[in-house]
Design an enzyme around this catalytic site. Structure first.
Site, short mmCIF file in Angstrom:
data_model
loop_
_atom_site.label_atom_id
_atom_site.label_comp_id
_atom_site.label_asym_id
_atom_site.label_seq_id
_atom_site.Cartn_x
_atom_site.Cartn_y
_atom_site.Cartn_z
N CYS A 167 31.30 66.83 42.06
CA CYS A 167 32.54 66.08 41.82
C CYS A 167 32.97 65.37 43.10
O CYS A 167 33.39 66.03 44.06
CB CYS A 167 33.64 67.01 41.33
SG CYS A 167 35.24 66.19 41.12
N CYS A 172 36.76 65.87 43.90
CA CYS A 172 37.10 67.20 44.39
C CYS A 172 36.56 67.45 45.78
O CYS A 172 37.24 68.07 46.62
CB CYS A 172 36.56 68.27 43.44
SG CYS A 172 37.16 68.15 41.75
N ASP A 173 35.33 67.02 46.05
CA ASP A 173 34.62 67.49 47.24
C ASP A 173 34.25 66.40 48.25
O ASP A 173 33.71 66.71 49.31
CB ASP A 173 33.33 68.21 46.82
CG ASP A 173 33.62 69.42 45.94
OD1 ASP A 173 34.70 70.00 46.08
OD2 ASP A 173 32.77 69.77 45.11
#
Length: 543
Positions: free
Chosen positions: A135, A138-139
């Site tokens: 992701c 997210c990351d």
């Protein structure tokens, strides 16, 4: 039968397909409940730019789906943030079991979507969370000023490779085929980007390292040439895998017909192999998985479910309550509300709705103990908790001490007499963590989310001290499930604690545990795990 929990249709999944179905059914005066376990809007909420939705020039996934949700709510659709644990699909009246109660209905719509698929190259599973990620939203920030490789050649790979250039020093896209398989306009943005290199006919052979990713080896399938990239020294890099999705169909395995890949088989009207059960969106067998096709599926399924619910009302003599329209209320500026929410100024109406339901059901009062320092994030936490306590008499705020500076700021959840519940949040529980924080309060105060007797006994039977630290990002859609599961377990066993950390405010923890992906679970300071987990899955790891 409890009329309050009786619906014409229950929709499982709150992405574009489920939201559209909710809108159509409520507008046709059928009572509909949309149940979502993570975030209303689904996978598209992490997409930063949407330019191909008809009639909408340019938006992002969150704003688009929030507009859908508000529109459905205006016609009387109801929404529940909960996890569906089982489905009883036999008979005229079906039952949907959730961790917040059982709901009866005539028809069920499966709109559970899909999750990122792993490829399976050597090292992929071993380095998940230590360099391998799925992701970008997210990351991506974990790889600021580092080299990043993107594996995949579809729409997600093209779009996310461009997104990753916000953080990465350079992005190399590895495509197994001759080129991107998505629309040319999307592919061209990646192909022409100065920070992106695209390698076709290339596949990953393996990745390796020690505590973090240090090396990737890939091969050109036409020439046979093999390339190895290594950081050297103690530096690392990222590998983001965008290789399609796997359907979330565990709930309906053995209950409706699935294809060999696990997708739900439907007819042209979205009906499954079982009467009264329909499916829509990415969970279905289909050639194109886009927001616009999910919306079409949801509208088609809802129209058929209207007919089915009407027939069942006639057959059984049962009539669920009619939906209550809310579209007479003043027009809402959802973009402004989202901004206010992110700044901690005001809770939007959908949050207030969740809060009111939970606070009304709480059996005991709780104390929110704040341990603060002089940073702006501490002032934000203080304002956030005071505002939260201001809407109910079930919560009070007090100042606490005793935590080391590296743990601040923190809100600890205490019982009214000051004893520990085992729950704490370090940072500000906003974004995707707002709902999981509310559920933590509900579980600590009782009665809490329902559990079967076997699971409850298993939790209460844990006989050793277990300290869980959950490292999250407020933008991550996968974190809340793990947080809620850990908090529920901790609330039922005094030997277990669950402390959540917004990793953006705790860089030392990120370095200590070598975290390059969220959610990250650290058990007793030595065992590190990544990825979302349900209560059962978490018990399998710690029980």
């Amino acid at each position: 039968m409890d009329d309050r929990n009786f619906y014409d249709v229950v929709v499982v999944g709150g992405g574009p397909a489920g939201l559209t179905a909710g809108l159509y059914l409520a507008r046709a005066c059928y009572r509909v409940l949309v149940v979502e376990k993570e975030t209303f809007g689904g996978q598209i909420t992490i997409t930063s730019e949407v330019v191909n939705y008809p009639g909408v020039g340019r938006t992002n996934g969150r704003e688009l789906t929030e507009a859908m949700r508000v529109q459905a709510e205006g016609f009387g659709a109801e929404f529940l943030m909960a996890e569906v644990t089982d489905l009883e699909l036999d008979g005229d009246v079906k039952k949907v079991h959730t961790d917040r109660g059982v709901y009866s209905c005539f028809g069920v719509l499966i709109a559970t979507g899909a999750h990122p698929r792993m490829i399976g190259f050597p090292g992929e599973a071993e380095f998940r969370g230590h360099g391998v990620a799925y992701c970008a939203t997210c990351d991506g920030e974990f790889f600021t000023d580092k080299e990043v490789f993107v594996v995949g050649g579809g729409f997600a790979a093209a779009e996310e490779s461009v997104f990753l250039t916000r953080y990465a020093r350079h992005v190399t896209v590895l495509i197994r085929g001759d080129g991107f398989s998505c629309a040319e306009a999307t592919a061209q943005v990646a192909l022409s980007h100065p920070k992106i290199t695209v390698l076709t006919n290339t596949q990953v052979e393996d990745v390796s390292g020690d505590t973090a990713l240090r090396r990737i080896r890939y091969r050109n399938s036409r020439t046979g040439e093999e390339t190895e990239f290594s950081t050297g020294g103690n530096d690392t890099f990222g590998v983001f895998v965008f290789a399609g999705y796997a359907p979330d169909t565990d709930l309906v395995k053995g209950k409706v017909e699935l294809d060999p890949q696990g997708y739900v088989i439907t007819d042209r009207n979205q009906k499954t192999s079982r009467d009264g059960v329909y499916a829509a969106g990415d969970v279905c067998v289909k050639n194109l998985r886009q927001v616009v096709t999910a919306v079409g599926d949801g509208a088609t399924a809802a129209t058929e479910l209207e007919k089915y619910a009407a027939a069942m009302q006639t057959k059984t003599g049962l009539h669920p309550q009619k939906p209550v329209r809310r579209d007479a209320a003043p027009e809402r500026n959802t973009k402004a509300e989202a901004k206010q929410s992110s700044e901690g100024g005001l809770f939007p109406p959908e949050m207030r709705q969740q809060m009111d339901v939970i606070f009304e059901r709480m059996e005991r009062k709780l104390v929110l103990e704040l341990c603060l320092d002089d940073r702006p994030v501490s002032r934000e936490l203080k304002g956030y908790m005071e505002e939260l306590a201001g809407v109910t008499d079930k919560l009070t705020v007090r100042t606490g001490t005793g935590l080391p500076e590296a743990e601040l700021p923190c809100v600890r959840v205490l019982k009214e007499d000051g004893t520990e519940t085992g729950l704490a949040f370090h940072g500000v529980p906003g974004g995707h963590e707002f709902t999981s924080f509310l559920l933590g309060l509900y579980n600590a105060a009782g009665p809490g989310q329902p559990l079967d007797d076997e699971t409850r006994a298993r939790i209460q039977g844990i006989g050793r001290a277990i300290r869980m630290k959950i490292l999250v990002s407020l933008s991550c859609t996968m974190c809340p499930e793990l947080v809620a599961a850990a908090q529920q377990i901790a609330s039922l066993n005094p030997l277990v604690t669950a402390e959540v950390y917004d990793i953006n405010h705790f860089e030392a923890m990120k370095d200590r545990y070598n975290v390059m992906s969220v959610p990250c679970l650290v058990v007793n300071d030595d065992e590190v795990m990544f990825g979302k987990k349900s209560v059962q899955q978490l018990l399998d790891k710690i029980g």
